[in-house]
Each structure stands twice: as structure tokens, then as C-alpha cells.
Design a protein around this motif. Structure first.
Motif: not given
Length: 399
Positions: A193-197, A82-88, A199-203
Motif C-alpha cells: 500500500x505504501x508503494x501504491x501511494x 486530478x486523482x490523488x487525494x483518495x490515495x493520500x 507511486x502516486x505521490x512521487x511519480x
């Protein structure tokens, strides 16, 4: 000691932020390249298994065979990547930096005393902090609502792209009116950058979890989850280059201190997106040099707008005040921060390493001093009450 602790925390957080951002953006760019570079599998068995596309690659002395399934594979492994911790981590470390660097001293770093809007110029520190947080939140809300309302089924993404572009122009304009120049560029980048993160978190991740859950249950996943994840991922890849540029902009006062800083900012945002579009298409086998050409053209327009006026240039070549007079003004208005041992609370070292208690440093940075003083960006918030006459004196300084 407190100033040193803040500086060291800033140093370590910035290191973490940059590492996480490199990892996240690098992975994002790689997956966009992979997705666009897939080719139909030649092996009949692969097609029967539901393989939609594949890519063969060589790297580090080894060969790699990437495959993408259009339908459910026979079995999903338990150790699915999964790819998400880098974004957070990127967003959280960036927000922590924003708190340390800007929100701890908002009257100094956020408030724009030269704003044309009187209420913005007269904001208190806590009001500026609340406004900055609201700005970030509303940026995400407006962007997210645009995605949901303009292209809910991912069938009008072209129109949505135009809407997002217009939104970023508005964000650039509002940020430069409400906040100091450097903070305005940073906050515009932070909105993206907030929209990018988010996007990962909510969608993206929730949609992928629903797809995986349905597949493991033997059910048919909702195709909108995959399409929506792809939509938001594509948005993220176009945000990457502009966000990186805005995050490093605080080193270049000619951009954020300009009277038309919002125009320069918007041009650079579009230039970054167009250049990124070239690489996205290139990965799909389409070479369209028109995109980077227009991007470079927009950069040149931004360069032209930010260029010092002929009046400013001429004032530097005519006879002007004595260096002793200039040095006196700098000692009274600038050296509290820009000294080897700053006396201004909150500084453990001279900003950007510029120590103007040294005449050689003053002479070496003459043009930079004139530029930031003439634009009104320095001293920050005019905390040392530099007068218009003193600014004119520095601007007229020739030797």
C-alpha cells in the motif's frame, strides 16, 4: 475512558480508511478498465483532433462518451480532474490506524516472541516500532529502485514484474520472522500500500503535472512521463486485491499463526494478482480463464497448507480434560482481555467480541480457542505466561 477514546478513534479512522480505499481502488479499477477498453474513434473529426480511443457507456439512465487523447488536445480546461487525494487519505488514515492499534503497544502487538531469530523474539517495544517503520521505508526504496534500474524506460516491464514478485515473497518471509503473525500480514500489505501511494505521490502526479505544464506552454511533453505513470498505475492495480486481502487477514488466525504463514501469504498475494490480471485482460476484450483458474488453485494450496494436522484433529475427538479444568486455564490466561469488562489496560471491550468469562462463549468458540492457543498466537505475546502444559490441556479438550 482512555481505552474508550482509543477504541472510538480506531472506529472512526477505520471508517475513513475503508471509505477512502473504496474510492481510490474503485477509481483506479475504473480507469484501468477504461484505458483497456478504448476503441479507435470512428469519427474522422475526432481522429484529426488527436483522439486516440473512445468508449461509449450507459449508467444510471444516462449515456457517457469517454475519449482519450494521444497528443495534446486543442485546449485543456482549468477544472481538469486530478486523482490523488483518495490515495493520500487512504495511506494517512491507514498509518494512523497502525499507530493506534500496533505502535501504541508494540510489545503486545508487534513483537514475535516465538520467532526463530533470537534478536527478533527479544526486541523491546521501541525497537519493534523502529523496525516496523524501517520495514515500510525499505520496502518502498527497494521496489522503487527495482523499477528505476530494471525497467527505466518501461521496456523491460515483464522482467520487472518477476523481480517485484520475488521481492514480495522475501517481504512475506521476513515479516513473519520479525513480527507477530497478525502484524506480519498487515505490514506486508502496508509495504504494498505504501508503494501504491508513493507511486502516486512521487511519480504519477508529478509526471502528469509536467505533461500539463508542457502542453499549456505549447511544448512537447516528455513521453517517459506518460509511460512511467502508466507503469506505476499498472503496478497499483495488481497490488489492489492482495492488499485488501492482507488488510482483512487479522480476523483469520489460521493463516497468520501457521508455521508456514509466509507461504500462505505469498500464495494469496499471487492468487490476487492473477485474478486481477483476468479482469485487466477482459477489459481489453481478451477472455483468458486460465488466470483465475490458477489463482483459485493457489488459494486451494493455501487452504491445504493451513489445514489443521490429523494429529490436531484426532486430539479433539479423544477423551480429554474436564471442562472445569479448561475453564480454569482460560480464566487465568485469557479472561483479562476476553471479558465483558476487560481488566487488561488498553481494552474497553473484549477483542473480536469474544467474552470468555461466559461458559457458553467458551463452548461456542472451542475450535477457535484450540487453534490460536495451539499455534502459540494467543495469548498475544504470551503476556499471561500460559505454559506448554496448559496449551496441551486445551488442545486435548474434547467436550
Amino acid at each position: 475512558m482512555l481505552s474508550y477514546l482509543i477504541d472510538f478513534s480506531n472506529f472512526m479512522l477505520r471508517w475513513l480508511h475503508v471509505i477512502a480505499a473504496i474510492a481510490w481502488i474503485g477509481e483506479s479499477i475504473y480507469f484501468v478498465m477504461l484505458d483497456n477498453g478504448l476503441k479507435s474513434p470512428k469519427d474522422e473529426n475526432c481522429r484529426k483532433k488527436g483522439v486516440f480511443g473512445e468508449m461509449w457507456a450507459v449508467h444510471g439512465g444516462g449515456f457517457y462518451h469517454n475519449q482519450k487523447y494521444a497528443t495534446s488536445p486543442e485546449k485543456l480546461p482549468d477544472d481538469l480532474h486530478w486523482s490523488f487525494w483518495k490515495a493520500y487519505t487512504t495511506w494517512l488514515s491507514g498509518f494512523a490506524l497502525f499507530i493506534i492499534l500496533y505502535m501504541v503497544n508494540p510489545g503486545f502487538y508487534l513483537v514475535n516472541p516465538n520467532s526463530n531469530w533470537e534478536w527478533a523474539a527479544n526486541m523491546t517495544g521501541w525497537q519493534a516500532n523502529v523496525l516496523a517503520l524501517t520495514f515500510l521505508l525499505l520496502g518502498w526504496v527497494v521496489y522503487n529502485e527495482m523499477c528505476k534500474r530494471i525497467s527505466p524506460n518501461m521496456e523491460r516491464d515483464g522482467l520487472l514484474s518477476i523481480g517485484v514478485a520475488i521481492m514480495m515473497v522475501v517481504v512475506a518471509y521476513l515479516s513473519t520472522q520479525m513480527f507477530s503473525g497478525r502484524a506480519a500480514f498487515l505490514l506486508t500489505g502496508a509495504v504494498m500500500a505504501t508503494a501504491m501511494s508513493a507511486n502516486v505521490f512521487f511519480w504519477i502526479i508529478p509526471g502528469q503535472r509536467r505533461i500539463v505544464k508542457a502542453m499549456k506552454a505549447g511544448e512537447t511533453p516528455n513521453p517517459l512521463d506518460g509511460k512511467r505513470g502508466k507503469q506505476r498505475s499498472v503496478h497499483n492495480t495488481y497490488f489492489t486485491l492482495p492488499v485488501v486481502l492482507l488488510m482483512i487477514s487479522n480476523h483469520y488466525s489460521f493463516a497468520y499463526s501457521h508455521a508456514h504463514a509466509w507461504v500462505i501469504m505469498a500464495l494469496l498475494i499471487f492468487a490476487g494478482a492473477l485474478i486481477r490480471q483476468y479482469f485487466v485482460l477482459m477489459h481489453a476484450g481478451k477472455i483468458q480463464p486460465g488466470y483465475p483458474a490458477v489463482g483459485v488453485l493457489l488459494i486451494m494450496v493455501a487452504f491445504w497448507i493451513g489445514m489443521p494436522s490429523s494429529q490436531q484433529i484426532n486430539s479433539n475427538t479423544e477423551s480429554g480434560p474436564d471442562i472445569a479444568d479448561v475453564q480454569m486455564v482460560i480464566e487465568q490466561r485469557c479472561v483479562a482481555c476476553h471479558a465483558q469488562s476487560p481488566s487488561q489496560p488498553g481494552f474497553s471491550a473484549p477483542p473480536a467480541g469474544f467474552a470468555y468469562d461466559n461458559l457458553d462463549q467458551i463452548l461456542h468458540h472451542k475450535e477457535s480457542i484450540q487453534q490460536v492457543v495451539a499455534s502459540g498466537y494467543m495469548p498475544l505475546g504470551n503476556m499471561t505466561n500460559m505454559s506448554d502444559e496448559e496449551r496441551a490441556l486445551i488442545q486435548a479438550w474434547s467436550e
